[in-house]
Design an enzyme around this catalytic site. Structure first.
Site, mmCIF file in Angstrom:
data_model
loop_
_atom_site.group_PDB
_atom_site.id
_atom_site.type_symbol
_atom_site.label_atom_id
_atom_site.label_comp_id
_atom_site.label_asym_id
_atom_site.label_seq_id
_atom_site.Cartn_x
_atom_site.Cartn_y
_atom_site.Cartn_z
ATOM 1 C CE1 TYR A 97 -3.939 1.917 0.699
ATOM 2 C CE2 TYR A 97 -2.671 3.031 2.285
ATOM 3 C CZ TYR A 97 -3.789 3.036 1.544
ATOM 4 O OH TYR A 97 -4.815 3.837 1.490
ATOM 5 C CB ALA A 98 3.706 2.072 1.980
ATOM 6 C CE LYS A 140 -3.579 4.701 -1.729
ATOM 7 N NZ LYS A 140 -4.614 5.520 -2.219
HETATM 8 P P1 NAP Z 1 -13.362 2.376 0.682
HETATM 9 O O1 NAP Z 1 -14.441 3.143 1.629
HETATM 10 O O2 NAP Z 1 -12.932 0.851 0.932
HETATM 11 O O3 NAP Z 1 -14.035 2.780 -0.881
HETATM 12 C C1 NAP Z 1 -13.473 2.327 -1.658
HETATM 13 C C2 NAP Z 1 -14.153 2.608 -3.246
HETATM 14 O O4 NAP Z 1 -13.099 2.265 -4.352
HETATM 15 C C3 NAP Z 1 -15.487 2.124 -3.382
HETATM 16 O O5 NAP Z 1 -16.164 2.913 -4.123
HETATM 17 C C4 NAP Z 1 -14.858 0.613 -4.144
HETATM 18 O O6 NAP Z 1 -15.981 0.204 -5.132
HETATM 19 C C5 NAP Z 1 -13.796 1.251 -5.245
HETATM 20 N N1 NAP Z 1 -12.969 0.287 -5.527
HETATM 21 C C6 NAP Z 1 -12.342 -0.752 -5.059
HETATM 22 N N2 NAP Z 1 -11.544 -1.244 -5.715
HETATM 23 C C7 NAP Z 1 -11.907 -1.052 -7.137
HETATM 24 C C8 NAP Z 1 -11.347 -1.266 -8.538
HETATM 25 N N3 NAP Z 1 -10.753 -2.049 -8.411
HETATM 26 N N4 NAP Z 1 -12.018 -0.634 -9.469
HETATM 27 C C9 NAP Z 1 -12.789 0.365 -9.254
HETATM 28 N N5 NAP Z 1 -13.251 1.005 -7.986
HETATM 29 C C10 NAP Z 1 -12.627 0.338 -6.966
HETATM 30 O O7 NAP Z 1 -12.239 3.396 0.539
HETATM 31 P P2 NAP Z 1 -11.817 4.755 1.332
HETATM 32 O O8 NAP Z 1 -11.423 4.639 2.641
HETATM 33 O O9 NAP Z 1 -13.039 5.868 0.988
HETATM 34 O O10 NAP Z 1 -10.762 5.105 0.463
HETATM 35 C C11 NAP Z 1 -10.668 5.851 -0.845
HETATM 36 C C12 NAP Z 1 -9.352 6.238 -1.265
HETATM 37 O O11 NAP Z 1 -8.646 6.950 -0.385
HETATM 38 C C13 NAP Z 1 -8.145 4.890 -1.328
HETATM 39 O O12 NAP Z 1 -7.442 4.964 -2.634
HETATM 40 C C14 NAP Z 1 -7.618 4.815 -0.002
HETATM 41 O O13 NAP Z 1 -6.488 4.383 -0.369
HETATM 42 C C15 NAP Z 1 -7.421 6.471 0.171
HETATM 43 N N6 NAP Z 1 -7.217 6.799 1.508
HETATM 44 C C16 NAP Z 1 -8.198 6.375 2.371
HETATM 45 C C17 NAP Z 1 -7.831 6.654 3.759
HETATM 46 C C18 NAP Z 1 -8.912 6.215 4.835
HETATM 47 O O14 NAP Z 1 -8.404 6.401 6.143
HETATM 48 N N7 NAP Z 1 -9.847 5.661 4.818
HETATM 49 C C19 NAP Z 1 -6.590 7.460 4.179
HETATM 50 C C20 NAP Z 1 -5.790 7.912 3.018
HETATM 51 C C21 NAP Z 1 -6.313 7.474 1.716
HETATM 52 P P3 NAP Z 1 -17.230 -0.720 -4.607
HETATM 53 O O15 NAP Z 1 -18.264 -0.005 -3.638
HETATM 54 O O16 NAP Z 1 -17.972 -1.318 -5.766
HETATM 55 O O17 NAP Z 1 -16.497 -1.998 -3.766
#
Ligand code: NAP
Length: 249
Positions: A157-158, A161
């Site tokens: 993941y790191a 990113k």
């Molecule tokens: P989440 O709640 O798990 O939602 C993930 C989203 O990505 C969902 O809409 C999912 O679709 C979609 N997705 C997953 N795999 C995919 C693929 N192969 N093709 C197309 N869509 C895909 O995640 P989140 O926490 O909102 O995170 C969103 C982004 O922010 C990610 O890149 C994550 O690394 C980054 N981020 C998150 C955090 C955190 O603390 N949450 C912090 C920093 C960065 P489905 O609904 O269809 O599964």
């Protein structure tokens, strides 16, 4: 409600839930038309569409796995077929498959790199011709604090990113002269399904390392993305916008 993004077409990957949905919401609230991608959760995507339409936004849902080049490129093609162009691209879709390096499998390495990082290349490569023709584009990667500081159990993941940040900087340099900006937003821990899945003791230990004493909200990230796309965001390019409650400075 502001209409500062009226006439703009925004493609947000992984917008059925969490941060992607919040980005789509913030853009829709400013008048943008939204192309809402998801991979498997069709019900959530339909709910998100209905919520965005309540702001008066036009919304197209497109299913597709961004880790697969043809499917990622097909998202852009679907947006262009329906609305003629893509002005804003938010590369948000992401997954984590956490294991220490010693326990990590090649499949889990590739799944995370392909979903989080390679996808950014596929979609960005596909939107650039159109953005150059119109001399306007806003491309935003949702990177992470983990790409800046690393974390135990998250080498895949790191790396993905951190790769998004490096991709952002190189692309920003290449396309600045065409009126296109490229930025990375690097959130700390945000209250979404991804963080909800962590065990309680891990969450408590994370909170104890955040000077502001709380996780972020998806809405805070969405507002930052909308700012970068709006009239006051145009001088940011190649940036990594750090927002993490002070956990990493
Ligand atoms: P989440 O709640 O798990 O939602 C993930 C989203 O990505 C969902 O809409 C999912 O679709 C979609 N997705 C997953 N795999 C995919 C693929 N192969 N093709 C197309 N869509 C895909 O995640 P989140 O926490 O909102 O995170 C969103 C982004 O922010 C990610 O890149 C994550 O690394 C980054 N981020 C998150 C955090 C955190 O603390 N949450 C912090 C920093 C960065 P489905 O609904 O269809 O599964």
């Amino acid at each position: 409600m502001s209409q500062e993004l009226a006439e703009k077409i925004a493609l947000v990957t992984g917008a059925s839930r969490g941060i992607g949905k919040a980005c789509a919401t913030a853009l829709a609230q400013r008048g943008a038309t939204i192309v809402l991608n998801y991979v498997s959760n069709q019900d959530a995507a339909k709910v998100a569409k209905t919520e965005l339409e309540a702001f008066g936004a036009k919304v197209l849902i497109v299913q597709g796995d961004v880790s697969i080049e043809d499917e990622a490129r097909a998202l852009v093609a679907a947006a262009e077929n329906e609305f003629g162009q893509v002005d804003i691209l938010v590369n948000n879709a992401g997954v984590n498959r956490d294991k220490t390096v010693q326990r990590l499998t090649g499949d889990a390495w590739r799944e995370v790199i392909d979903t989080n990082l390679s996808s950014c290349f596929y979609t960005t490569n596909a939107v650039l011709d159109g953005m150059r023709e119109r001399s306007f584009g806003r491309i935003i990667q949702i990177s992470s604090i983990i790409g800046q500081m690393g974390n135990i159990g998250q080498s895949n993941y790191a790396a993905s990113k951190a790769g998004m940040i490096a991709f952002t900087k190189s692309t920003a340099k290449e396309v600045a002269r065409f009126g296109i900006t490229v930025n990375a937003v690097c959130p700390g821990f945000v209250e979404t399904d991804m963080v909800a899945a962590l065990p309680d003791e891990i969450k408590q230990s994370l909170l104890s390392n955040i000077p502001l004493g709380r996780f972020g909200t998806a809405e805070e990230v969405g507002e930052t993305v909308a700012f970068l796309c709006g009239p006051n965001g145009g001088w940011y390019t190649g940036s990594q916008l750090t927002m993490n409650g002070g956990q990493y400075m």
